[in-house]
Write an enzyme that holds these catalytic residues in place. Structure first.
Site, mmCIF file in Angstrom:
data_model
loop_
_atom_site.group_PDB
_atom_site.id
_atom_site.type_symbol
_atom_site.label_atom_id
_atom_site.label_comp_id
_atom_site.label_asym_id
_atom_site.label_seq_id
_atom_site.Cartn_x
_atom_site.Cartn_y
_atom_site.Cartn_z
ATOM 1 N N GLY A 72 0.592 -1.566 0.059
ATOM 2 C CA GLY A 72 -0.373 0.186 0.100
ATOM 3 C C GLY A 72 0.897 1.545 -0.022
ATOM 4 O O GLY A 72 0.306 2.271 -0.902
ATOM 5 N N THR A 73 2.205 1.154 1.079
ATOM 6 C CA THR A 73 2.927 2.298 0.917
ATOM 7 C C THR A 73 3.586 2.732 -0.457
ATOM 8 O O THR A 73 3.493 3.937 -0.939
ATOM 9 C CB THR A 73 3.752 2.741 2.150
ATOM 10 O OG1 THR A 73 3.609 1.882 3.303
ATOM 11 C CG2 THR A 73 4.620 3.821 2.270
ATOM 12 N N ASN A 151 -8.320 2.660 8.440
ATOM 13 C CA ASN A 151 -7.759 1.504 9.482
ATOM 14 C C ASN A 151 -8.376 1.682 10.995
ATOM 15 O O ASN A 151 -8.110 0.890 11.433
ATOM 16 C CB ASN A 151 -7.055 1.218 9.226
ATOM 17 C CG ASN A 151 -5.963 3.389 8.845
ATOM 18 O OD1 ASN A 151 -6.135 3.942 8.129
ATOM 19 N ND2 ASN A 151 -4.630 2.904 10.113
ATOM 20 N N GLN A 179 -7.433 -0.397 3.112
ATOM 21 C CA GLN A 179 -8.901 -1.372 4.062
ATOM 22 C C GLN A 179 -9.494 -2.450 3.387
ATOM 23 O O GLN A 179 -10.687 -2.949 3.684
ATOM 24 C CB GLN A 179 -9.125 -0.738 5.379
ATOM 25 C CG GLN A 179 -7.607 -0.298 6.373
ATOM 26 C CD GLN A 179 -7.648 -1.546 7.052
ATOM 27 O OE1 GLN A 179 -7.713 -2.426 7.353
ATOM 28 N NE2 GLN A 179 -5.718 -1.366 7.488
ATOM 29 N N SER A 199 -3.083 -3.463 -0.680
ATOM 30 C CA SER A 199 -2.640 -4.183 -0.630
ATOM 31 C C SER A 199 -2.722 -5.545 -0.153
ATOM 32 O O SER A 199 -4.311 -6.126 0.704
ATOM 33 C CB SER A 199 -1.929 -3.208 1.028
ATOM 34 O OG SER A 199 -0.798 -4.315 1.895
ATOM 35 N N GLY A 200 -2.045 -6.587 -0.518
ATOM 36 C CA GLY A 200 -1.752 -7.800 -0.288
ATOM 37 C C GLY A 200 -2.690 -8.754 1.319
ATOM 38 O O GLY A 200 -3.669 -9.236 1.963
ATOM 39 N N HIS A 201 -1.403 -7.773 2.196
ATOM 40 C CA HIS A 201 -1.243 -8.661 3.612
ATOM 41 C C HIS A 201 -2.796 -8.253 4.490
ATOM 42 O O HIS A 201 -3.365 -8.939 5.334
ATOM 43 C CB HIS A 201 -0.337 -8.506 3.759
ATOM 44 C CG HIS A 201 0.012 -7.166 5.141
ATOM 45 N ND1 HIS A 201 0.129 -5.912 5.534
ATOM 46 C CD2 HIS A 201 0.460 -6.005 4.287
ATOM 47 C CE1 HIS A 201 -0.138 -5.190 6.572
ATOM 48 N NE2 HIS A 201 0.288 -3.894 5.430
ATOM 49 N N THR A 236 12.247 -6.094 -10.384
ATOM 50 C CA THR A 236 11.888 -7.687 -10.335
ATOM 51 C C THR A 236 11.021 -8.082 -9.831
ATOM 52 O O THR A 236 10.873 -7.804 -8.677
ATOM 53 C CB THR A 236 13.815 -8.550 -10.525
ATOM 54 O OG1 THR A 236 14.448 -8.337 -11.144
ATOM 55 C CG2 THR A 236 12.828 -10.294 -10.678
ATOM 56 N N CYS A 319 0.553 1.011 13.364
ATOM 57 C CA CYS A 319 1.465 1.929 13.198
ATOM 58 C C CYS A 319 1.459 2.944 14.082
ATOM 59 O O CYS A 319 2.774 3.696 14.089
ATOM 60 C CB CYS A 319 1.831 2.771 11.856
ATOM 61 S SG CYS A 319 1.258 1.415 10.387
HETATM 62 N N1 PLP Z 1 -3.297 3.054 4.102
HETATM 63 C C1 PLP Z 1 -4.243 2.110 4.846
HETATM 64 C C2 PLP Z 1 -5.654 3.060 4.890
HETATM 65 C C3 PLP Z 1 -3.822 0.853 5.558
HETATM 66 O O1 PLP Z 1 -4.803 0.862 6.220
HETATM 67 C C4 PLP Z 1 -2.505 0.273 5.454
HETATM 68 C C5 PLP Z 1 -1.922 -0.198 6.812
HETATM 69 O O2 PLP Z 1 -2.644 -0.131 7.477
HETATM 70 C C6 PLP Z 1 -1.765 1.164 4.699
HETATM 71 C C7 PLP Z 1 -1.994 1.947 3.894
HETATM 72 C C8 PLP Z 1 -0.311 1.224 4.050
HETATM 73 O O3 PLP Z 1 -0.171 -0.674 3.360
HETATM 74 P P1 PLP Z 1 0.790 -1.796 3.238
HETATM 75 O O4 PLP Z 1 1.026 -1.607 5.309
HETATM 76 O O5 PLP Z 1 0.458 -2.390 2.528
HETATM 77 O O6 PLP Z 1 2.080 -0.276 3.245
#
Ligand code: PLP
Length: 384
Positions: A72-73, A151, A179, A199-201, A236, A319
């Site tokens: 995501g970031t 989130n 989210q 984001s996958g996780h 890659t 975070c």
């Molecule tokens: N944006 C939101 C709303 C999130 O909840 C998160 C992760 O907690 C992110 C961005 C960042 O995603 P990633 O952990 O895949 O970098």
């Protein structure tokens, strides 16, 4: 994970066995570089294509408009980079006060380099005012970046309404759907979003893989230069992670999210623990999240005791864990420092069982009662 009750799925989710099995092959024999011309490489490239189709299908967009990233970031940072490269004379950005740190931190950084940032406020339920959004966009606004689902509270914003407002301007629109992806239905085709990050996780794929939707009508400037991903994201590819993401997306569309366990957890805790408040908009909310304030407790202390009892959850964003500061989201909603520091986020996944919710409904009231008994009723909740 043993017998832990995992209620922190907005932080990250466990990899499900089907996803693990799908990726394992690409960590063992299928180790080829997807850019190599021989069979081992071509197979990896095909696996990426297939995952692109599956993940883009969950987003309702054409696979050509979908690139893989490291999460995501990176997707968010790429969208910012590209939107700002369109016209260097446009230096104004609109976002909200309740974004994830991935957006907030880029904005803080850009501000130091002469960009002007408007951080839209939210009301007591964490809702953005569409009129304030409309009024904030100027001829020099390069980018509007907004969450779809928060989130911390799970609050969901009216995507179509916000899009309509930005569409009537010349600003680029980026949506942070990290989210919401896989939890809310999405059809990007024709929607009018320019960039959207996922984001996958957060949906049972491993950490370190994500994707960015790039509307084909927007000129794109890559953040990482190279030939991969059609020259839109160099480096890659993380083949195993991407394959896992594809499988996770397939499973997410086969198992639509249901809020019944979250609702039972929330209503039981409200009934069993006096002095409990739900933070945020309960009407427009992700089906898996509840954010609760418990009068007279300190969430950091609660987390330690809950951990001892095998219950994982968090105080606001993962975070910010360990940070002495109250949640910026809850503060923006008008909560006092003490209220914000007495809140817990409980987030479920489709793996969460009814038995786990029963146990959580026993453990949480006991821990809150213990904490309240340990602090005199008339003393301040927190001395900061
Ligand atoms: N944006 C939101 C709303 C999130 O909840 C998160 C992760 O907690 C992110 C961005 C960042 O995603 P990633 O952990 O895949 O970098």
């Amino acid at each position: 994970m043993g017998s832990a009750i995992y209620l922190d799925n907005n932080a990250t989710t466990p990899i499900v066995p089907e996803v693990f099995a799908a990726m394992e092959l690409w960590l063992r024999g299928g180790f080829g570089n997807p850019s190599s011309g021989y069979r081992l490489g071509r197979d990896a490239a095909k696996a990426i294509d297939s995952a692109r189709e599956k993940t883009a299908a969950l987003a309702g967009c054409h696979p050509d408009e979908w690139i893989f990233t490291s999460g995501g970031t990176e997707s968010i940072t790429t969208a910012f980079h590209s939107a700002l490269a369109l016209d260097s004379s446009k230096r104004h950005i609109v976002t909200s006060a309740v974004e994830h740190s991935a957006v907030l931190r880029i904005c803080d950084h850009l501000e130091k380099f002469g960009h002007e940032i408007t951080r839209l406020p939210v009301d007591a339920l964490g809702r953005i005012d569409p009129e304030k959004l409309a009024a904030s966009i100027r001829p020099d606004t390069a980018l509007v970046s907004l969450l779809w689902a928060n989130n911390e509270t799970g609050g969901v914003w009216p995507l179509e309404k916000l899009i309509a407002i930005v569409q009537s301007t010349r600003a680029v629109l980026h949506i942070d759907a990290v989210q919401a992806f896989g939890k809310l239905p999405l059809r990007l085709e024709g929607l009018g979003v320019h960039f959207l990050s996922v984001s996958g996780h957060k949906l049972h794929a491993p950490k370190g893989v994500g994707a960015l939707y790039i509307n084909r009508r927007v000129p794109f400037t890559p953040l990482l230069r190279g030939t991969q991903e059609n020259a839109r994201r160099g480096g890659t590819q993380n083949v195993a992670g991407i394959v896992a993401f594809g499988k996770a997306a397939e499973l997410a569309s086969a198992h639509p999210f249901d809020s019944s366990l979250r609702d039972r957890l929330e209503s039981t805790l409200l009934a069993k623990i006096p002095g409990t408040t739900v933070n945020g908009d309960r009407t427009h909310r992700l089906p898996n999240t509840t954010n609760l304030s418990f009068d007279g407790i300190e969430s950091e202390a609660a987390l330690l005791l809950l951990d001892e009892r095998g219950l994982c959850c968090s105080a606001g964003s993962s975070c910010a864990t360990g940070s002495a500061k109250p949640s910026h989201v809850l503060k923006a909603m008008g909560l006092s420092d003490a209220q914000a520091k007495s809140s817990l986020r409980l987030s479920l996944s489709r793996l969460t069982t009814s038995e786990e919710i029963d146990r959580a409904c026993e453990i949480l009231p006991a821990i809150i009662a213990k904490l309240r008994a340990a602090s005199p009723a008339d003393s301040p909740v927190l001395v900061s």
